[in-house]
Design a protein around this motif. Sequence first.
Motif, mmCIF file in Angstrom:
data_model
loop_
_atom_site.group_PDB
_atom_site.id
_atom_site.type_symbol
_atom_site.label_atom_id
_atom_site.label_comp_id
_atom_site.label_asym_id
_atom_site.label_seq_id
_atom_site.Cartn_x
_atom_site.Cartn_y
_atom_site.Cartn_z
ATOM 1 N N TYR A 74 3.586 8.529 -49.965
ATOM 2 C CA TYR A 74 3.720 7.593 -51.079
ATOM 3 C C TYR A 74 5.189 7.270 -51.375
ATOM 4 O O TYR A 74 5.484 6.221 -51.940
ATOM 5 C CB TYR A 74 3.050 8.149 -52.335
ATOM 6 C CG TYR A 74 1.624 7.696 -52.530
ATOM 7 C CD1 TYR A 74 1.327 6.514 -53.190
ATOM 8 C CD2 TYR A 74 0.556 8.460 -52.054
ATOM 9 C CE1 TYR A 74 0.027 6.100 -53.388
ATOM 10 C CE2 TYR A 74 -0.753 8.058 -52.248
ATOM 11 C CZ TYR A 74 -1.011 6.868 -52.923
ATOM 12 O OH TYR A 74 -2.309 6.464 -53.101
ATOM 13 N N GLU A 75 6.085 8.150 -50.979
ATOM 14 C CA GLU A 75 7.497 7.860 -51.279
ATOM 15 C C GLU A 75 8.068 6.848 -50.279
ATOM 16 O O GLU A 75 8.438 5.731 -50.650
ATOM 17 C CB GLU A 75 8.323 9.148 -51.306
ATOM 18 C CG GLU A 75 9.763 8.874 -51.725
ATOM 19 C CD GLU A 75 10.508 10.135 -52.136
ATOM 20 O OE1 GLU A 75 9.856 11.123 -52.548
ATOM 21 O OE2 GLU A 75 11.741 10.135 -52.044
ATOM 22 N N SER A 76 8.120 7.215 -49.012
ATOM 23 C CA SER A 76 8.699 6.268 -48.044
ATOM 24 C C SER A 76 7.883 4.977 -48.000
ATOM 25 O O SER A 76 8.431 3.880 -47.865
ATOM 26 C CB SER A 76 8.776 6.894 -46.648
ATOM 27 O OG SER A 76 7.494 7.211 -46.166
ATOM 28 N N LYS A 115 6.192 10.764 -56.313
ATOM 29 C CA LYS A 115 6.620 10.045 -55.102
ATOM 30 C C LYS A 115 6.596 8.521 -55.256
ATOM 31 O O LYS A 115 7.541 7.851 -54.848
ATOM 32 C CB LYS A 115 5.716 10.433 -53.926
ATOM 33 C CG LYS A 115 5.980 11.854 -53.418
ATOM 34 C CD LYS A 115 5.098 12.167 -52.223
ATOM 35 C CE LYS A 115 5.312 13.566 -51.685
ATOM 36 N NZ LYS A 115 6.479 13.673 -50.814
ATOM 37 N N VAL A 117 7.094 4.830 -56.052
ATOM 38 C CA VAL A 117 8.142 4.099 -56.776
ATOM 39 C C VAL A 117 7.604 2.775 -57.336
ATOM 40 O O VAL A 117 8.304 2.110 -58.101
ATOM 41 C CB VAL A 117 9.395 3.842 -55.899
ATOM 42 C CG1 VAL A 117 9.882 5.140 -55.273
ATOM 43 C CG2 VAL A 117 9.155 2.785 -54.834
ATOM 44 N N PRO A 445 11.447 7.830 -57.549
ATOM 45 C CA PRO A 445 10.155 8.377 -57.097
ATOM 46 C C PRO A 445 9.404 9.012 -58.278
ATOM 47 O O PRO A 445 10.006 9.737 -59.083
ATOM 48 C CB PRO A 445 10.571 9.435 -56.065
ATOM 49 C CG PRO A 445 11.881 8.917 -55.524
ATOM 50 C CD PRO A 445 12.567 8.303 -56.722
#
Length: 459
Positions: A74-76, A115, A117, A445
Motif C-alpha cells: 500500500y505504500e509504494s 502505509k 498515502v 504514509p
Amino acid sequence: MSLLIKGGRVITGADDYVADIHVADTTVTTIGASLNVTADKVVDATGCYVLPGGVDPHTHLAFDMAGTRTADDYESGTIAAAFGGTTTVVNFAQQRPGEHLRTAVERGVASAQGKAVIDYGQHIILTQLEDSTLHQLDELVGEGVTSIKMFLAYPGELMVDDATLFQVMERAGELGALCCVHAENGPVIDVLVRRALAAGRTNPSWHGRTRPELAEAEATHRAIAVAEMANAPVYFVHLSCAEALAEVTAARDRGRPVFAETCPHYLFLDSSVYDDESFDTAKYVLTPPLRDVRHQDALWRGLRANGLQVVSTDHCPFCLNGQKDLGAGDFSKIPNGGPGIEHRLQLLYAGVVAGRLPLQRMVEVFATTPARLFGLYPRKGTVAVGSDADLVVFDPSATTTINAATQHMAVDYSMYEGWRLAGAVRTVICGGAPVVENGVFVGTPGRGRFLRREAGSRP
Ligand code: DUC
Ligand code: ZN
Ligand code: ZN
Ligand code: ZN
C-alpha cells in the motif's frame, strides 16, 4: 490547513472553465473567478488543467497470487498512484478458503494501515459460497464494501460456478452492491494450457496463445445472462477484445445495467509482443492477454461511445527477476499481471492528444464514472464545492518519459519503457493535503483513509 489553487483550467466530466479553487481542511469550499481569499498555501495552476483526482477501481496491492505477493504494498503502490494523478484506489481483498468475508477485508485494511498515502476502498473477491456467505455479504455492504468480484477463470483456485455467480448476483442486486466479473472460460483455457505444455510449448508466448478472445466473449455473454436472471447489474473487469465488447454493447442496447472497464495496456499494446519467444515476454503475461492490434480501435470507440465506462489499471505488479521467473520452463506458473498504477492518466492523455478521446471524456473514464459506479460520487470523481479536495494539476505543455529506473512502482520493468508522452503531473492533492508537489513526494504514509462506499448509486 487551507489551500488556494489559482488560475487553472478546471476540467470535469461536465465542465471546462478557468477558476480558482479554495480548499479548507479536506474539502473544496469555494470555486470562482479570481477569488479574493487568503490561504496557508497557494498553488499556481496557470496554463495547467485542474482535474479531479483519479479513481482506480482495479488494483492489487499487497496481493497474494501464484505463490508470491505483488511487488507493491500500500505504500509504494499508493505513492506511485499519486505520481500518476490517482487519489483513490479500490483494492482487492481476497477470501481465503473457509474464511469469513469480513476477515479478508480486515486483513486488507490492516495492510494499508500506516502505509496508504491516498484514500482507498476495498472490494471483496468471493471464492466460496457457504451457508452463511450471503449473510456475510449483507454485513460487508453495511460496512462500505459494496462490490464483489468473482472469477470465471482459474478453476480450482478462484473460479466460481454459475450457481454461485447467480446466487451472489441475486443478493448483490437486492443490496445495491455491484458484482465485478473476470470473464474468461477457465475450463476451456485450462485444457488449452495443458495441451500446450504437453507439447513442450513452455515459454511465455504461449500464455497469449492459449487464452482466445472467444473464451472472454463466451464468459461475458454468460455472466450478462446470469445477471439478467438474477435481476442485478454487472461490471466486467479488464475487458480486452471487440467480441466481449459487442456482448456488453448489445446488453446495454437492451437497457440492461451492464458496465465494463478496459485498461491502458489493451489500448496501447498488442499481441505482437508474444512473437518474441524469449523469457523477456513474461513482462506481458497478464490476463486477459494482449490482443491483436485490431481490437484497439474497437476499445477506443467503445470508450468514446460509452460501451466502456471506465479505464482502470489492473495494477498487479511482479518483478521479472525473482517473481515472473517462477514460471521459467512453465508459462502457466508465471504470476499473471503487470504494473500500471502510475501511468493511467499519462497514457489516457496520449489518447486525447491523438484525437481518440475528448478531454472531458478522459476525466469521466479516469475519475467520475468509477466514483459513481463504486459508491464514491460526489465525494470523489469531480471538482465541486463540498467534494473531497482530491485535485490534480496537470501541465499539458510538459513531457514525461517512462522508465523503470525512475518510476515509483516497486517493480523492475515497464511495459512502456522509454515512451515519451505529452503532459506531466505537477501537483496532486488528496483530502486537502499535497501528496506530490512539483514532481516531489510530500505525502505521509498512513494518511490515506479507508472509504466506506455507498450501495445503490448507479449512473
Ligand atoms: N485478473 C486480475 O484481475 N488481475 C490479475 C490476474 C487476473 O487474472
Ligand atoms: Zn455474521
Ligand atoms: Zn481478473
Ligand atoms: Zn486484477
